[in-house]
Write an enzyme that holds these catalytic residues in place. Structure first.
Site, short mmCIF file in Angstrom:
data_model
loop_
_atom_site.label_atom_id
_atom_site.label_comp_id
_atom_site.label_asym_id
_atom_site.label_seq_id
_atom_site.Cartn_x
_atom_site.Cartn_y
_atom_site.Cartn_z
CD GLU A 20 -5.31 0.22 2.64
OE1 GLU A 20 -4.97 -0.74 3.71
OE2 GLU A 20 -5.82 -0.27 1.61
NE ARG A 68 -3.59 -2.64 0.18
CZ ARG A 68 -3.20 -3.60 -0.30
NH1 ARG A 68 -2.03 -3.67 -1.23
NH2 ARG A 68 -3.88 -4.96 -0.07
CB SER A 94 -8.50 -1.95 4.26
OG SER A 94 -8.78 -3.03 3.86
C1 FAD Z 1 -15.40 -1.89 -0.63
C2 FAD Z 1 -14.17 -1.73 -0.72
C3 FAD Z 1 -13.36 -2.63 -1.00
C4 FAD Z 1 -11.83 -2.35 -1.24
N1 FAD Z 1 -11.05 -3.62 -1.31
C5 FAD Z 1 -9.70 -3.27 -1.42
C6 FAD Z 1 -8.58 -4.27 -1.53
O1 FAD Z 1 -8.92 -5.80 -1.64
N2 FAD Z 1 -7.49 -4.10 -1.83
C7 FAD Z 1 -7.18 -2.79 -1.92
O2 FAD Z 1 -6.00 -2.46 -2.18
N3 FAD Z 1 -7.69 -1.67 -1.79
C8 FAD Z 1 -9.13 -1.98 -1.50
N4 FAD Z 1 -10.25 -0.81 -1.42
C9 FAD Z 1 -9.53 0.39 -1.35
C10 FAD Z 1 -9.53 1.28 -2.86
O3 FAD Z 1 -10.47 0.59 -3.57
C11 FAD Z 1 -8.13 1.19 -3.42
O4 FAD Z 1 -6.96 1.71 -2.48
C12 FAD Z 1 -8.28 1.92 -4.82
O5 FAD Z 1 -6.97 1.76 -5.41
C13 FAD Z 1 -8.19 3.45 -4.65
O6 FAD Z 1 -8.44 3.76 -6.07
P1 FAD Z 1 -9.49 5.11 -5.98
O7 FAD Z 1 -9.53 5.47 -7.60
O8 FAD Z 1 -10.80 4.99 -5.43
O9 FAD Z 1 -8.47 6.32 -5.34
P2 FAD Z 1 -8.93 7.15 -4.26
O10 FAD Z 1 -9.71 6.63 -3.32
O11 FAD Z 1 -9.82 8.26 -4.94
O12 FAD Z 1 -7.42 7.72 -4.05
C14 FAD Z 1 -6.58 6.95 -3.16
C15 FAD Z 1 -5.30 7.75 -3.35
O13 FAD Z 1 -4.86 7.56 -4.96
C16 FAD Z 1 -4.66 8.81 -5.12
N5 FAD Z 1 -4.88 9.02 -6.79
C17 FAD Z 1 -6.05 8.75 -7.37
N6 FAD Z 1 -5.75 8.82 -8.52
C18 FAD Z 1 -4.53 9.17 -8.85
C19 FAD Z 1 -3.99 9.48 -9.95
N7 FAD Z 1 -4.25 9.41 -11.24
N8 FAD Z 1 -2.76 9.91 -9.88
C20 FAD Z 1 -2.07 10.00 -8.86
N9 FAD Z 1 -2.70 9.70 -7.70
C21 FAD Z 1 -4.10 9.24 -7.75
C22 FAD Z 1 -5.39 10.05 -4.29
O14 FAD Z 1 -4.76 11.19 -4.54
C23 FAD Z 1 -5.14 9.19 -3.09
O15 FAD Z 1 -4.05 9.68 -2.55
C24 FAD Z 1 -11.47 -1.20 -1.01
C25 FAD Z 1 -12.52 -0.10 -0.96
C26 FAD Z 1 -13.78 -0.33 -0.86
C27 FAD Z 1 -14.71 0.73 -0.68
#
Ligand code: FAD
Length: 318
Positions: A299, A180, A229
């Site tokens: 996280e 992460r 998480s």
């Molecule tokens: C129900 C549920 C289940 C989940 N299960 C998992 C799992 O199994 N494993 C896991 O790893 N995560 C999981 N997650 C967490 C999440 O989905 C991941 O961390 C995902 O990668 C975040 O992506 P996002 O587009 O939603 O980013 P956001 O939540 O919008 O942002 C997260 C971070 O990424 C940065 N970011 C976003 N886009 C960019 C970009 N284009 N360039 C640079 N930085 C960027 C943001 O600034 C921020 O720091 C889960 C979440 C939920 C709600």
């Protein structure tokens, strides 16, 4: 609450921006928790050149925050000062696959859709994304992973635009992914990821994805307003176990609750503020530290500012 309108202060160059710029824009609907204040200025660039142009011209003293699908993010109630950038649309979601199965994907592509598309094309290695509700940009920043696989495993490169609008082609070493964690500079906005795929059987990949989905339904509050998480797993420990053993299953602060189904997930039960959610998280951290000496680390990325008069110190007492 509303911020001063930033747009008129930026200068004439904004008339050349091709994407959408909106002042005091509510970003809560773009996050899984559905809480938090507005973005002072919200920007949807049209394409990478538009993003680079905007950043090159934007005064250095204006803060920039990027959001993806908001699935690992808590926006505070006082909103986000400066510019919030969200990539979306076709130009940021294209997928191309060459004869050697090198896959180039735009970072606005949702992980789940990417998994399905790869499976249909018989390209293995991405089924784990079926369980992750973010987009590829967030996956790069978080090194998202599940079911024994991580974003970094098949990654051979990425492209990013920095705060000055310069583009960078990055190697896995530049990205320095770990659990992460991504070592790329915090101001880099990822626009593309490049993976090495592997030949697979579409039916077998569909079965694998169905198993991932079934596991999620069974074990995670996938229908709730949550941020995934909440805490990283400390070395050799499970965060959910520490939270559970501290007695927090179902525990509430205002409209925020520790999930009954999975204790490393916090939930907005309907009327939660970002303050409720963050207070709940800090209360959990406080008790877990008092009981075990272990400091849980968020996280979930918390962005923006508290509402006037609010302060949430870390490690609260119950
Ligand atoms: C129900 C549920 C289940 C989940 N299960 C998992 C799992 O199994 N494993 C896991 O790893 N995560 C999981 N997650 C967490 C999440 O989905 C991941 O961390 C995902 O990668 C975040 O992506 P996002 O587009 O939603 O980013 P956001 O939540 O919008 O942002 C997260 C971070 O990424 C940065 N970011 C976003 N886009 C960019 C970009 N284009 N360039 C640079 N930085 C960027 C943001 O600034 C921020 O720091 C889960 C979440 C939920 C709600």
């Amino acid at each position: 609450m509303a911020f001063d309108d930033l747009l008129p202060q930026l200068g004439d160059w904004t008339s050349e921006v091709r994407g959408r710029l909106q002042s005091n824009f509510e970003i809560a609907p773009y996050t899984w928790f559905r809480v938090g204040g507005p973005a002072q200025l919200f920007f949807n660039p049209k394409d990478e050149a538009d993003l680079a142009f905007f950043l090159e011209h934007l005064s250095e003293d204006i803060p920039v925050t990027v959001i993806g699908l908001g699935s690992n993010m808590l926006v505070r109630d006082g909103g986000v000062e400066g510019v919030v950038i969200r990539l979306s649309g076709k130009d940021f979601s294209d997928v191309t696959v060459d004869d050697d199965l090198i896959v180039t994907v735009g970072t606005a592509m949702p992980d789940m859709r990417f998994a399905t598309q790869m499976a249909k094309q018989g390209i293995a290695g991405f089924a784990f994304y079926k369980g992750i509700p973010g987009a590829i940009g967030g996956a790069l920043r978080m090194n998202a992973g599940a079911h024994g696989a991580e974003t970094k495993d098949r990654l051979i490169g990425a492209r990013a635009v920095d705060r000055q609008g310069r583009t960078h082609d990055l190697t896995p070493e530049d990205l320095g992914h770990a659990y992460r964690f991504c070592a790329a500079p915090a101001d880099y906005i990822f626009t593309k990821a490049i993976f090495r795929g592997e030949k697979g059987d579409p039916d077998a990949l569909k079965t694998e994805m169905d198993e991932v989905s079934a596991y999620r339904e069974e074990n995670q509050p996938t229908k709730d307003r949550t941020g995934g998480s909440t805490f990283k797993n400390p070395e050799g420990k499970s965060a959910w176990k520490l939270v559970d053993e501290a007695g927090f299953r179902g525990f509430k602060v205002g409209g925020a609750q520790v999930s009954e189904k999975h204790t490393n997930f916090l939930i907005n039960t309907g009327e939660a503020s970002a303050e409720d959610i963050e207070r709940l998280g800090e209360t959990v951290r406080g008790k877990v530290r008092a009981m075990t000496g272990i400091e849980l680390h968020w996280e979930i990325k918390r962005i923006g500012q508290f509402k006037d008069g609010v302060e949430i110190p870390p490690f609260l007492d119950v």
